[in-house]
Every structure is written in structure tokens, then in C-alpha cells.
Design a protein around this motif. Structure first.
Motif, mmCIF file in Angstrom:
data_model
loop_
_atom_site.group_PDB
_atom_site.id
_atom_site.type_symbol
_atom_site.label_atom_id
_atom_site.label_comp_id
_atom_site.label_asym_id
_atom_site.label_seq_id
_atom_site.Cartn_x
_atom_site.Cartn_y
_atom_site.Cartn_z
ATOM 1 N N PHE A 161 -0.506 5.171 -8.110
ATOM 2 C CA PHE A 161 -1.359 4.894 -7.518
ATOM 3 C C PHE A 161 -2.719 6.037 -7.601
ATOM 4 O O PHE A 161 -1.513 6.797 -8.695
ATOM 5 N N ILE A 162 -3.680 6.366 -8.152
ATOM 6 C CA ILE A 162 -4.912 6.540 -8.944
ATOM 7 C C ILE A 162 -5.443 7.521 -8.195
ATOM 8 O O ILE A 162 -6.030 7.402 -7.220
ATOM 9 N N THR A 163 -5.714 9.170 -8.128
ATOM 10 C CA THR A 163 -6.693 9.546 -7.392
ATOM 11 C C THR A 163 -7.897 9.412 -7.239
ATOM 12 O O THR A 163 -8.925 8.156 -7.561
ATOM 13 N N VAL A 164 -7.867 9.072 -5.700
ATOM 14 C CA VAL A 164 -9.289 8.500 -5.253
ATOM 15 C C VAL A 164 -9.253 6.922 -4.970
ATOM 16 O O VAL A 164 -9.879 6.795 -4.692
ATOM 17 N N ASP A 165 -8.305 6.482 -5.969
ATOM 18 C CA ASP A 165 -8.531 4.862 -5.626
ATOM 19 C C ASP A 165 -7.489 4.341 -3.913
ATOM 20 O O ASP A 165 -7.138 4.939 -3.380
ATOM 21 N N LYS A 166 -8.505 3.879 -3.529
ATOM 22 C CA LYS A 166 -8.373 3.269 -1.588
ATOM 23 C C LYS A 166 -7.618 2.257 -2.161
ATOM 24 O O LYS A 166 -8.220 1.489 -0.373
ATOM 25 N N LEU A 167 -7.917 1.881 -3.468
ATOM 26 C CA LEU A 167 -7.589 -0.651 -2.821
ATOM 27 C C LEU A 167 -5.680 -0.208 -2.877
ATOM 28 O O LEU A 167 -5.791 -1.579 -2.733
ATOM 29 N N HIS A 168 -4.670 0.105 -2.642
ATOM 30 C CA HIS A 168 -3.984 -0.156 -2.623
ATOM 31 C C HIS A 168 -3.370 -0.684 -1.237
ATOM 32 O O HIS A 168 -4.361 -0.427 0.063
ATOM 33 N N HIS A 169 -3.076 -1.700 -1.466
ATOM 34 C CA HIS A 169 -3.292 -2.410 -0.161
ATOM 35 C C HIS A 169 -2.155 -2.118 1.382
ATOM 36 O O HIS A 169 -2.588 -2.567 2.193
ATOM 37 N N LYS A 170 -1.917 -0.609 0.983
ATOM 38 C CA LYS A 170 -1.070 -0.062 2.169
ATOM 39 C C LYS A 170 -1.271 1.777 2.182
ATOM 40 O O LYS A 170 -0.831 2.523 2.538
ATOM 41 N N ILE A 171 -2.895 1.661 1.798
ATOM 42 C CA ILE A 171 -2.977 3.401 1.912
ATOM 43 C C ILE A 171 -3.062 4.059 2.737
ATOM 44 O O ILE A 171 -2.476 4.580 3.079
ATOM 45 N N SER A 172 -3.465 3.074 4.477
ATOM 46 C CA SER A 172 -3.757 3.298 5.564
ATOM 47 C C SER A 172 -2.572 4.136 5.933
ATOM 48 O O SER A 172 -1.819 5.485 6.078
ATOM 49 N N LEU A 173 -1.035 3.255 5.612
ATOM 50 C CA LEU A 173 0.234 3.421 6.207
ATOM 51 C C LEU A 173 0.595 5.341 5.242
ATOM 52 O O LEU A 173 1.054 5.689 6.151
ATOM 53 N N SER A 174 -0.096 5.001 4.153
ATOM 54 C CA SER A 174 0.888 5.990 3.057
ATOM 55 C C SER A 174 -0.074 7.460 3.857
ATOM 56 O O SER A 174 1.028 8.676 3.888
ATOM 57 N N TYR A 175 -1.343 7.511 4.232
ATOM 58 C CA TYR A 175 -2.018 8.604 4.239
ATOM 59 C C TYR A 175 -1.545 9.157 5.775
ATOM 60 O O TYR A 175 -1.266 9.776 5.647
ATOM 61 N N ALA A 176 -0.673 8.192 6.598
ATOM 62 C CA ALA A 176 -0.711 8.204 7.627
ATOM 63 C C ALA A 176 0.998 9.570 7.536
ATOM 64 O O ALA A 176 0.933 10.420 8.308
ATOM 65 N N ARG A 177 1.417 8.948 6.774
ATOM 66 C CA ARG A 177 2.774 9.190 7.062
ATOM 67 C C ARG A 177 2.781 10.152 5.670
ATOM 68 O O ARG A 177 3.677 11.168 6.373
ATOM 69 N N LEU A 178 1.748 10.887 5.134
ATOM 70 C CA LEU A 178 1.946 11.545 5.031
ATOM 71 C C LEU A 178 0.908 12.781 5.349
ATOM 72 O O LEU A 178 1.812 13.788 5.456
ATOM 73 N N ASN A 179 0.601 12.534 6.406
ATOM 74 C CA ASN A 179 0.305 13.600 7.225
ATOM 75 C C ASN A 179 0.330 13.870 8.217
ATOM 76 O O ASN A 179 1.185 14.857 9.327
ATOM 77 N N SER A 180 1.486 13.259 8.435
ATOM 78 C CA SER A 180 3.078 13.349 9.262
ATOM 79 C C SER A 180 3.578 14.425 9.432
ATOM 80 O O SER A 180 4.113 15.403 9.754
ATOM 81 N N LEU A 181 4.027 13.849 7.665
ATOM 82 C CA LEU A 181 5.250 14.788 6.943
ATOM 83 C C LEU A 181 4.458 16.701 6.495
ATOM 84 O O LEU A 181 5.490 17.179 6.584
ATOM 85 N N THR A 182 3.322 16.546 6.530
ATOM 86 C CA THR A 182 2.819 18.003 6.412
ATOM 87 C C THR A 182 2.589 18.452 8.010
ATOM 88 O O THR A 182 2.843 19.238 7.658
ATOM 89 N N ALA A 183 2.037 18.075 8.502
ATOM 90 C CA ALA A 183 2.633 18.395 10.491
ATOM 91 C C ALA A 183 3.730 19.140 10.478
ATOM 92 O O ALA A 183 4.129 20.080 10.691
#
Length: 64
Positions: free
Chosen positions: A24-46
Motif C-alpha cells: 500500500f502506497i500513500t494516496v494509491d487507490k489501485l489495489h483491487h480491494k481498496i474499498s474493503l480496506s477503507y471500509a474496515r479502517l472506517n469501522s475500526l476507527t468508529a
């Protein structure tokens, strides 16, 4: 920084999972599971905030 044509090296992290390495590279949104990664990160933050976590704003400031 743009005016002076200064560029920073992007932050990078990687994890080995299920016999594969994911980079994972800063600001890189090309990973095929980026949406899942951000969803889990937001869930953990909450969840952290529900338990009273508040980030230290001083940790975000650069040292002189």
C-alpha cells in the motif's frame, strides 16, 4: 512545496497475508480491494471512538 518543485517520497507499507504480499502506497487507490480496506479502517476507527479514543493532535504536528 509545489512552487519550489520539492517532492516527498510517498509512504509505503506492506503486509503478508495468505501467501501473498500486499503493498500500500500513500494516496494509491489501485489495489483491487481498496474499498474493503477503507471500509474496515472506517469501522475500526468508529469502534475506537466509541471506546473513548481521541487522536493526539500534537502527534500530527512536525517537530521544530
Amino acid at each position: 512545496m509545489k512552487l519550489q518543485n520539492v517532492r516527498k517520497t510517498p509512504g509505503c507499507s506492506w503486509i503478508e497475508l495468505h501467501n501473498g504480499v500486499h503493498v500500500f502506497i500513500t494516496v494509491d487507490k489501485l489495489h483491487h480491494k481498496i474499498s474493503l480496506s477503507y471500509a474496515r479502517l472506517n469501522s475500526l476507527t468508529a469502534r475506537l471512538r466509541e471506546h473513548g479514543y481521541t487522536p493526539e493532535s500534537d502527534a500530527l504536528k512536525s517537530s521544530p
